[in-house]
Design a protein around this motif. Sequence first.
Motif, short mmCIF file in Angstrom:
data_model
loop_
_atom_site.label_atom_id
_atom_site.label_comp_id
_atom_site.label_asym_id
_atom_site.label_seq_id
_atom_site.Cartn_x
_atom_site.Cartn_y
_atom_site.Cartn_z
N SER A 84 -9.84 13.02 -10.05
CA SER A 84 -11.21 13.22 -9.58
C SER A 84 -11.94 11.91 -9.31
O SER A 84 -12.95 11.91 -8.60
N GLU A 85 -11.46 10.81 -9.87
CA GLU A 85 -12.04 9.49 -9.58
C GLU A 85 -10.92 8.47 -9.51
O GLU A 85 -9.97 8.54 -10.28
N TRP A 86 -11.06 7.52 -8.61
CA TRP A 86 -10.04 6.49 -8.45
C TRP A 86 -10.63 5.13 -8.14
O TRP A 86 -9.93 4.15 -8.05
N ILE A 129 -2.44 -1.28 -5.05
CA ILE A 129 -1.30 -0.37 -5.15
C ILE A 129 -1.77 1.07 -5.36
O ILE A 129 -1.20 2.00 -4.78
N LEU A 130 -2.79 1.29 -6.14
CA LEU A 130 -3.28 2.66 -6.35
C LEU A 130 -3.90 3.20 -5.06
O LEU A 130 -3.68 4.35 -4.70
N LYS A 131 -4.66 2.36 -4.37
CA LYS A 131 -5.24 2.79 -3.09
C LYS A 131 -4.13 3.17 -2.10
O LYS A 131 -4.25 4.17 -1.38
N GLU A 132 -3.07 2.40 -2.09
CA GLU A 132 -1.92 2.68 -1.22
C GLU A 132 -1.29 4.03 -1.56
O GLU A 132 -0.98 4.82 -0.66
N LYS A 133 -1.11 4.30 -2.83
CA LYS A 133 -0.48 5.56 -3.26
C LYS A 133 -1.36 6.78 -2.99
O LYS A 133 -0.86 7.87 -2.74
N LEU A 134 -2.68 6.58 -3.04
CA LEU A 134 -3.60 7.69 -2.81
C LEU A 134 -3.95 7.88 -1.33
O LEU A 134 -4.47 8.94 -0.97
N ALA A 135 -3.69 6.91 -0.48
CA ALA A 135 -4.07 6.97 0.93
C ALA A 135 -3.65 8.27 1.63
O ALA A 135 -4.45 8.84 2.38
#
Length: 138
Positions: A84-86, A129-135
């Motif tokens: 719900s939040e990243w 890396i997290l932004k990449e995985k969630l894109a």
Amino acid sequence: MSAIVSETVRTCPQFYDIDPMGVVWHGNYARFFELGRAALLTKIGYGYDAMLASGYLWPVVDMHIRYYRPMKLGQWIDIVTSISEWECRLKLDFLARDAETGEKLSKASSVQVAVDMKTNEMQWQTPPILKEKLAPYL
């Protein structure tokens, strides 16, 4: 923020989860939610091995659990886990339901923060890396 990605895991409490009252001991609920967390992170390609390889630890810094109905031995449970939040932290929401009836048994949330493994410093921004995985889910 609303959930951008979710995953469901089906599990069943075992004898060692049960307290003398015949229900899952309240302290074991976090273990069930961990099954959901691991499945969701694996789904987005950022399971624990990938986290370590990326150079970040993600310790849980906060967790809340609300109990509605007890889990019981032999009862099949669906654990629905959602992000719900990243931004600046990773917040996961959990819902435990009876797999047969859909009855809500408990809900929870946890917050994890990124810690640089080299410096041991908490990151105040979401690592790339997290932004990449969630894109793919945004």
